[in-house]
Scaffold this motif. Sequence first.
Motif, PDB file in Angstrom:
ATOM      1  N   VAL A 150      44.106  31.844 -10.767  1.00 36.37           N
ATOM      2  CA  VAL A 150      44.443  32.414  -9.458  1.00 36.37           C
ATOM      3  C   VAL A 150      45.528  31.545  -8.839  1.00 36.37           C
ATOM      4  O   VAL A 150      45.288  30.416  -8.432  1.00 36.37           O
ATOM      5  CB  VAL A 150      43.208  32.477  -8.544  1.00 36.37           C
ATOM      6  CG1 VAL A 150      43.603  33.009  -7.162  1.00 36.37           C
ATOM      7  CG2 VAL A 150      42.141  33.359  -9.164  1.00 36.37           C
ATOM      8  N   GLY A 151      46.738  32.095  -8.770  1.00 31.46           N
ATOM      9  CA  GLY A 151      47.904  31.355  -8.321  1.00 31.46           C
ATOM     10  C   GLY A 151      49.027  31.577  -9.310  1.00 31.46           C
ATOM     11  O   GLY A 151      48.782  31.884 -10.491  1.00 31.46           O
ATOM     12  N   SER A 152      50.257  31.451  -8.846  1.00 31.61           N
ATOM     13  CA  SER A 152      51.394  31.649  -9.749  1.00 31.61           C
ATOM     14  C   SER A 152      52.520  30.666  -9.448  1.00 31.61           C
ATOM     15  O   SER A 152      53.625  30.818  -9.946  1.00 31.61           O
ATOM     16  CB  SER A 152      51.924  33.092  -9.623  1.00 31.61           C
ATOM     17  OG  SER A 152      52.333  33.346  -8.290  1.00 31.61           O
ATOM     18  N   ALA A 153      52.223  29.662  -8.629  1.00 29.59           N
ATOM     19  CA  ALA A 153      53.234  28.666  -8.266  1.00 29.59           C
ATOM     20  C   ALA A 153      53.191  27.500  -9.252  1.00 29.59           C
ATOM     21  O   ALA A 153      52.579  27.589 -10.322  1.00 29.59           O
ATOM     22  CB  ALA A 153      53.002  28.194  -6.828  1.00 29.59           C
ATOM     23  N   GLU A 154      53.823  26.409  -8.880  1.00 36.76           N
ATOM     24  CA  GLU A 154      53.967  25.250  -9.780  1.00 36.76           C
ATOM     25  C   GLU A 154      52.628  24.698 -10.233  1.00 36.76           C
ATOM     26  O   GLU A 154      52.455  24.351 -11.402  1.00 36.76           O
ATOM     27  CB  GLU A 154      54.761  24.163  -9.049  1.00 36.76           C
ATOM     28  CG  GLU A 154      55.015  22.922  -9.897  1.00 36.76           C
ATOM     29  CD  GLU A 154      55.764  21.847  -9.128  1.00 36.76           C
ATOM     30  OE1 GLU A 154      55.890  20.724  -9.654  1.00 36.76           O
ATOM     31  OE2 GLU A 154      56.214  22.114  -7.996  1.00 36.76           O
ATOM     32  N   LEU A 155      51.659  24.598  -9.324  1.00 35.64           N
ATOM     33  CA  LEU A 155      50.356  24.056  -9.682  1.00 35.64           C
ATOM     34  C   LEU A 155      49.658  24.915 -10.731  1.00 35.64           C
ATOM     35  O   LEU A 155      49.099  24.408 -11.710  1.00 35.64           O
ATOM     36  CB  LEU A 155      49.479  23.939  -8.431  1.00 35.64           C
ATOM     37  CG  LEU A 155      48.084  23.354  -8.635  1.00 35.64           C
ATOM     38  CD1 LEU A 155      48.163  21.919  -9.130  1.00 35.64           C
ATOM     39  CD2 LEU A 155      47.272  23.432  -7.352  1.00 35.64           C
ATOM     40  N   ALA A 156      49.685  26.233 -10.560  1.00 34.09           N
ATOM     41  CA  ALA A 156      49.058  27.143 -11.520  1.00 34.09           C
ATOM     42  C   ALA A 156      49.741  27.042 -12.885  1.00 34.09           C
ATOM     43  O   ALA A 156      49.086  27.058 -13.939  1.00 34.09           O
ATOM     44  CB  ALA A 156      49.134  28.574 -10.996  1.00 34.09           C
ATOM     45  N   GLU A 157      51.058  26.935 -12.876  1.00 35.61           N
ATOM     46  CA  GLU A 157      51.808  26.799 -14.127  1.00 35.61           C
ATOM     47  C   GLU A 157      51.432  25.500 -14.837  1.00 35.61           C
ATOM     48  O   GLU A 157      51.289  25.468 -16.069  1.00 35.61           O
ATOM     49  CB  GLU A 157      53.304  26.822 -13.815  1.00 35.61           C
ATOM     50  CG  GLU A 157      54.181  26.851 -15.047  1.00 35.61           C
ATOM     51  CD  GLU A 157      55.648  27.005 -14.688  1.00 35.61           C
ATOM     52  OE1 GLU A 157      56.489  26.793 -15.587  1.00 35.61           O
ATOM     53  OE2 GLU A 157      55.953  27.327 -13.521  1.00 35.61           O
ATOM     54  N   VAL A 188      54.964  34.106 -15.997  1.00 41.04           N
ATOM     55  CA  VAL A 188      54.950  32.707 -15.561  1.00 41.04           C
ATOM     56  C   VAL A 188      54.412  31.878 -16.718  1.00 41.04           C
ATOM     57  O   VAL A 188      53.321  32.160 -17.233  1.00 41.04           O
ATOM     58  CB  VAL A 188      54.064  32.513 -14.308  1.00 41.04           C
ATOM     59  CG1 VAL A 188      53.973  31.032 -13.957  1.00 41.04           C
ATOM     60  CG2 VAL A 188      54.600  33.307 -13.135  1.00 41.04           C
ATOM     61  N   ALA A 189      55.190  30.873 -17.139  1.00 44.55           N
ATOM     62  CA  ALA A 189      54.779  30.017 -18.267  1.00 44.55           C
ATOM     63  C   ALA A 189      54.426  30.859 -19.499  1.00 44.55           C
ATOM     64  O   ALA A 189      53.496  30.543 -20.246  1.00 44.55           O
ATOM     65  CB  ALA A 189      53.606  29.126 -17.871  1.00 44.55           C
ATOM     66  N   ILE A 214      41.077  28.446  -9.823  1.00 48.80           N
ATOM     67  CA  ILE A 214      41.839  28.678  -8.593  1.00 48.80           C
ATOM     68  C   ILE A 214      42.787  27.495  -8.395  1.00 48.80           C
ATOM     69  O   ILE A 214      42.348  26.363  -8.193  1.00 48.80           O
ATOM     70  CB  ILE A 214      40.897  28.837  -7.379  1.00 48.80           C
ATOM     71  CG1 ILE A 214      39.940  30.020  -7.619  1.00 48.80           C
ATOM     72  CG2 ILE A 214      41.695  29.037  -6.103  1.00 48.80           C
ATOM     73  CD1 ILE A 214      38.865  30.154  -6.563  1.00 48.80           C
ATOM     74  N   ALA A 215      44.090  27.765  -8.485  1.00 47.99           N
ATOM     75  CA  ALA A 215      45.108  26.718  -8.363  1.00 47.99           C
ATOM     76  C   ALA A 215      46.130  27.154  -7.330  1.00 47.99           C
ATOM     77  O   ALA A 215      47.216  27.631  -7.658  1.00 47.99           O
ATOM     78  CB  ALA A 215      45.773  26.470  -9.722  1.00 47.99           C
ATOM     79  N   LEU A 216      45.751  27.004  -6.069  1.00 49.15           N
ATOM     80  CA  LEU A 216      46.588  27.477  -4.969  1.00 49.15           C
ATOM     81  C   LEU A 216      47.319  26.314  -4.300  1.00 49.15           C
ATOM     82  O   LEU A 216      46.751  25.230  -4.149  1.00 49.15           O
ATOM     83  CB  LEU A 216      45.730  28.186  -3.912  1.00 49.15           C
ATOM     84  CG  LEU A 216      44.962  29.425  -4.375  1.00 49.15           C
ATOM     85  CD1 LEU A 216      44.110  29.960  -3.233  1.00 49.15           C
ATOM     86  CD2 LEU A 216      45.919  30.496  -4.867  1.00 49.15           C
ATOM     87  N   PRO A 217      48.559  26.531  -3.875  1.00 45.54           N
ATOM     88  CA  PRO A 217      49.238  25.508  -3.062  1.00 45.54           C
ATOM     89  C   PRO A 217      48.555  25.383  -1.711  1.00 45.54           C
ATOM     90  O   PRO A 217      47.823  26.286  -1.280  1.00 45.54           O
ATOM     91  CB  PRO A 217      50.666  26.057  -2.931  1.00 45.54           C
ATOM     92  CG  PRO A 217      50.532  27.523  -3.129  1.00 45.54           C
ATOM     93  CD  PRO A 217      49.406  27.716  -4.097  1.00 45.54           C
TER      94      PRO A 217
END
Length: 465
Positions: A150-157, A188-189, A214-217
């Motif tokens: 859950v997330g698609s930003a740098e942390l999720a990648e 993504v990735a 869950i890897a949300l900014p």
Amino acid sequence: MFQQRLKFFRSILYLGDLVLVGLAWFGAYFLRFYLPILPVTKGIPPLGLYSMLLLLMLADFAVVMPLSGLYRRPWAGTGRALWPVLRAALVGVVVAVTLTWFLRPYDFSRLVFLHFFVLLAAGMLVYRPVLRRFWRRAYPENAGERVLIVGSAELAEQVAQNIKKNPVLGLSVVGFLSRDEAKVGRRVAGLRVLGSFAQVAQIVAQRHIQVVIIALPLSAHDDLPLVLEGLSQELVDVRIVPDLYRFMSLGSTVESFEGMPIIGLRGNRLEGWPRVLKRAMDVAGSLLFLTLFSPLMALIALGVKLSSPGPVLYRQRRMGLDGVDFQMLKFRTMRVGAESETGPVWASPDDPRRTRLGAILRRTSLDELPQFFNVLSGEMSLVGPRPERPELIASFRSQIPGYMLRHMVKAGITGWAQINGWRGNTDLNKRIEHDLYYIENWSLWFDIKIILLTPFRGLISPNAY
């Protein structure tokens, strides 16, 4: 799940290595005395004698193998595992041979130890790919638990990349969810964004998801209740990766205290037994070096006294562990009162403040021998970042990010930066980079490696003046 599975793999690897120690020891015995390369001249010793020594070998390798870093990268291929395996086997054999000196008058065959080293190293190198093959059957890569991020930003990648780097986990990342519906369908990735946060329950059911990460900014944490509400009726394993990655530095930890999760953004690895072991090595090493170098130190002291008026030793205020100042000892290499003219500055080539003998002592680093007394008293360590003067640190700490982190361990006589050429008036950023690498990757073997390399790469330097 992640650490448990990695620890399980490491424990199997470790136990298998101990079994190999026993097999290699008995194999070495039979090779030496029943299939000898060189003739046996003193008769065949009883097997029971070597069986008793096996207990010592097992205790030796049970300690040496983890300390040598053999399990730091347990999934490494044969090429990357070669040096850690050879290092662990060699150090273990050296320790064992040393310990057998206390078991005299019986003299154990040195050829048995040589055969043992070869058999153990070969066995461990073969064992690793075999274990990986069986492990892949139990936890097939990309065929195990299905993971939704859950997330698609740098942390999720970053989470997806870390899972890919650890095939031992056997996880299969299916895709991502995005806060921004416009991203749905994009990649993504290398993986597709499957939907928005509001569709989490639907996608979990459709894709047969077993693990949700869950890897949300930090900016998207307001959406966390929406995601958790969508998962409330789903039988999935839910994990949260807090967006603190960019704030984490040395010794970052996650621990539980009275049922409360605590995230350490910065810490010190040298706590508990590591601290005791490092201090024990410092005391033993400083006593050994002071004994070995005492005749040389006496000659240098006499030379300093005869070559120029003034004291033999020079005491200089330096900053050490936790930012506390101490008096670092050196053989005096400058004229008395030389710094009253210039103030605290770095030494320079052809420094006019030096005495003739002082120039030689600096070039060869022999002026630093009295610092073994600083180590013995606990103010310094054999290995660590070189201590700097508080007057200079006042400007460095505001110019160089992370500069003060080097004071989380004791200053050292030698260090990782020094043996890589970053000493004296060199690039401070590079020096700090090496110091922080040392602190982050500290191990007893790392200290031993630096000490062994110091005579070849640390004593005489073009930047020592």
